[in-house]
Scaffold this active site. Sequence first.
Site, PDB file in Angstrom:
ATOM      1  N   HIS A 129       0.805  -1.224   0.000  1.00 24.58           N
ATOM      2  CA  HIS A 129       0.000   0.000   0.000  1.00 24.58           C
ATOM      3  C   HIS A 129       0.845   1.283   0.000  1.00 24.58           C
ATOM      4  O   HIS A 129       1.905   1.354   0.620  1.00 24.58           O
ATOM      5  CB  HIS A 129      -0.941   0.024   1.213  1.00 24.58           C
ATOM      6  CG  HIS A 129      -0.189   0.051   2.514  1.00 24.58           C
ATOM      7  ND1 HIS A 129       0.218   1.212   3.113  1.00 24.58           N
ATOM      8  CD2 HIS A 129       0.251  -0.948   3.298  1.00 24.58           C
ATOM      9  CE1 HIS A 129       0.871   0.938   4.233  1.00 24.58           C
ATOM     10  NE2 HIS A 129       0.908  -0.375   4.360  1.00 24.58           N
ATOM     11  N   HIS A 138      12.594  -0.896 -12.256  1.00 25.04           N
ATOM     12  CA  HIS A 138      12.434  -2.342 -12.495  1.00 25.04           C
ATOM     13  C   HIS A 138      12.516  -3.046 -11.140  1.00 25.04           C
ATOM     14  O   HIS A 138      13.530  -2.945 -10.448  1.00 25.04           O
ATOM     15  CB  HIS A 138      13.545  -2.828 -13.437  1.00 25.04           C
ATOM     16  CG  HIS A 138      13.514  -4.298 -13.726  1.00 25.04           C
ATOM     17  ND1 HIS A 138      14.352  -4.869 -14.659  1.00 25.04           N
ATOM     18  CD2 HIS A 138      12.764  -5.317 -13.241  1.00 25.04           C
ATOM     19  CE1 HIS A 138      14.109  -6.181 -14.721  1.00 25.04           C
ATOM     20  NE2 HIS A 138      13.154  -6.470 -13.864  1.00 25.04           N
TER      21      HIS A 138
HETATM   22  C1  LIG Z   1      24.635  -5.762  -6.734  1.00 24.18           C
HETATM   23  C2  LIG Z   1      25.186  -6.165  -8.082  1.00 24.18           C
HETATM   24  C3  LIG Z   1      24.604  -5.262  -9.179  1.00 24.18           C
HETATM   25  C4  LIG Z   1      26.703  -5.948  -7.992  1.00 24.18           C
HETATM   26  O1  LIG Z   1      27.309  -6.311  -9.191  1.00 24.18           O
HETATM   27  P1  LIG Z   1      28.827  -5.876  -9.443  1.00 24.18           P
HETATM   28  O2  LIG Z   1      28.925  -4.380  -9.451  1.00 24.18           O
HETATM   29  O3  LIG Z   1      29.265  -6.597 -10.668  1.00 24.18           O
HETATM   30  O4  LIG Z   1      29.571  -6.334  -8.138  1.00 24.18           O
HETATM   31  P2  LIG Z   1      30.578  -7.556  -7.902  1.00 24.18           P
HETATM   32  O5  LIG Z   1      30.020  -8.836  -8.407  1.00 24.18           O
HETATM   33  O6  LIG Z   1      31.924  -7.113  -8.380  1.00 24.18           O
HETATM   34  O7  LIG Z   1      30.588  -7.631  -6.300  1.00 24.18           O
HETATM   35  C5  LIG Z   1      31.143  -6.608  -5.493  1.00 24.18           C
HETATM   36  C6  LIG Z   1      31.091  -7.109  -4.055  1.00 24.18           C
HETATM   37  O8  LIG Z   1      29.715  -7.120  -3.611  1.00 24.18           O
HETATM   38  C7  LIG Z   1      29.314  -8.455  -3.244  1.00 24.18           C
HETATM   39  N1  LIG Z   1      27.960  -8.652  -3.784  1.00 24.18           N
HETATM   40  C8  LIG Z   1      27.553  -8.483  -5.067  1.00 24.18           C
HETATM   41  N2  LIG Z   1      26.249  -8.716  -5.165  1.00 24.18           N
HETATM   42  C9  LIG Z   1      25.822  -9.056  -3.929  1.00 24.18           C
HETATM   43  C10 LIG Z   1      24.574  -9.402  -3.428  1.00 24.18           C
HETATM   44  N3  LIG Z   1      23.485  -9.428  -4.203  1.00 24.18           N
HETATM   45  N4  LIG Z   1      24.466  -9.665  -2.096  1.00 24.18           N
HETATM   46  C11 LIG Z   1      25.567  -9.636  -1.299  1.00 24.18           C
HETATM   47  N5  LIG Z   1      26.791  -9.297  -1.738  1.00 24.18           N
HETATM   48  C12 LIG Z   1      26.910  -9.012  -3.045  1.00 24.18           C
HETATM   49  C13 LIG Z   1      30.336  -9.378  -3.932  1.00 24.18           C
HETATM   50  O9  LIG Z   1      30.427 -10.591  -3.221  1.00 24.18           O
HETATM   51  C14 LIG Z   1      31.578  -8.531  -3.849  1.00 24.18           C
HETATM   52  O10 LIG Z   1      32.085  -8.591  -2.562  1.00 24.18           O
HETATM   53  P3  LIG Z   1      33.687  -8.577  -2.267  1.00 24.18           P
HETATM   54  O11 LIG Z   1      34.181  -7.258  -2.784  1.00 24.18           O
HETATM   55  O12 LIG Z   1      33.766  -8.717  -0.785  1.00 24.18           O
HETATM   56  O13 LIG Z   1      34.249  -9.742  -3.024  1.00 24.18           O
HETATM   57  C15 LIG Z   1      24.853  -7.646  -8.460  1.00 24.18           C
HETATM   58  O14 LIG Z   1      25.659  -8.567  -7.771  1.00 24.18           O
HETATM   59  C16 LIG Z   1      23.385  -7.995  -8.175  1.00 24.18           C
HETATM   60  O15 LIG Z   1      22.996  -8.454  -7.104  1.00 24.18           O
HETATM   61  N6  LIG Z   1      22.550  -7.742  -9.212  1.00 24.18           N
HETATM   62  C17 LIG Z   1      21.124  -8.021  -9.169  1.00 24.18           C
HETATM   63  C18 LIG Z   1      20.760  -8.794 -10.435  1.00 24.18           C
HETATM   64  C19 LIG Z   1      19.299  -9.168 -10.456  1.00 24.18           C
HETATM   65  O16 LIG Z   1      18.635  -9.356  -9.455  1.00 24.18           O
HETATM   66  N7  LIG Z   1      18.791  -9.292 -11.670  1.00 24.18           N
HETATM   67  C20 LIG Z   1      17.396  -9.633 -11.851  1.00 24.18           C
HETATM   68  C21 LIG Z   1      17.051  -9.506 -13.312  1.00 24.18           C
HETATM   69  S1  LIG Z   1      15.341  -9.743 -13.564  1.00 24.18           S
END
Ligand SMILES: CC(C)(COP(=O)(O)OP(=O)(O)OC[C@H]1O[C@@H](n2cnc3c(N)ncnc32)[C@H](O)[C@@H]1OP(=O)(O)O)[C@@H](O)C(=O)NCCC(=O)NCCS
Length: 206
Positions: A129, A138
């Site tokens: 709500h 998104h």
């Molecule tokens: C948050 C996000 C955008 C980060 O991506 P990125 O910039 O490429 O980051 P990295 O993979 O280099 O990770 C950076 C750090 O954050 C941590 N991290 C990344 N995503 C995380 C998450 N979702 N939860 C917890 N930690 C996360 C990694 O373990 C890394 O930690 P470290 O530095 O201690 O090794 C990505 O991991 C994510 O969660 N994207 C969401 C995708 C999604 O839900 N898509 C749906 C499509 S419908």
Amino acid sequence: MEKKYIYGASGHGKVILEIFEANNIVIEGVFDDNPGITKVLDYPVLGGLSMIKAMENPALLISIGNNVIRKKIAEELNSLYLNAIHPAATISRRSSIGKGCAIMAGVCINSNVTIGNHVILNTNCSVDHDCILGNYVHISPNAALAGNVSIGEGTHVGIGAAIIPNIKIGKWCTIGAGAVIIRDVPDYAVVVGNPGRIINYNSKIE
Ligand SMILES: CC(C)(COP(=O)(O)OP(=O)(O)OC[C@H]1O[C@@H](n2cnc3c(N)ncnc32)[C@H](O)[C@@H]1OP(=O)(O)O)[C@@H](O)C(=O)NCCC(=O)NCCS
């Protein structure tokens, strides 16, 4: 009857096409700027942006999951934007939805929610709500927004994230998959974990 199209021959485009099918709405074809793609599902790819621009206000939905690209395309076109709303979504009659939105199966939108234009509410997410979602937001599958959450333009909430009540999330943020947001989030922040912490900032988008 006006002909209807989508722009974006991606996996997201396939889901959108099937939402139109579930509503018995006929889509004439798909546009995409990748000349290597000639077909998506049973639909022909007709051409790219220049072809859409040559048409007079075509009825269209931009089926691109990336918020930055979706905004760029929407600003280049002068189209009548369609909504794709799956019949298995539950939407309060006291909520409002803009144009060009994709609302997938299992989504629940509760009372008094305001949703902007070109918003994607992905499979099984819930928006409770009094939430307010800006343009080009998104919300990924299974993410949950509690009551009275506001989300700024272009923010992407990752799969399975949870946001507690009364939180304000800024524009063009990225909320990581599975994050738990218990404090307000500033514009452009990238937040991960439980509790959510800022690990980076996205580039500024105007
Ligand atoms: C948050 C996000 C955008 C980060 O991506 P990125 O910039 O490429 O980051 P990295 O993979 O280099 O990770 C950076 C750090 O954050 C941590 N991290 C990344 N995503 C995380 C998450 N979702 N939860 C917890 N930690 C996360 C990694 O373990 C890394 O930690 P470290 O530095 O201690 O090794 C990505 O991991 C994510 O969660 N994207 C969401 C995708 C999604 O839900 N898509 C749906 C499509 S419908």
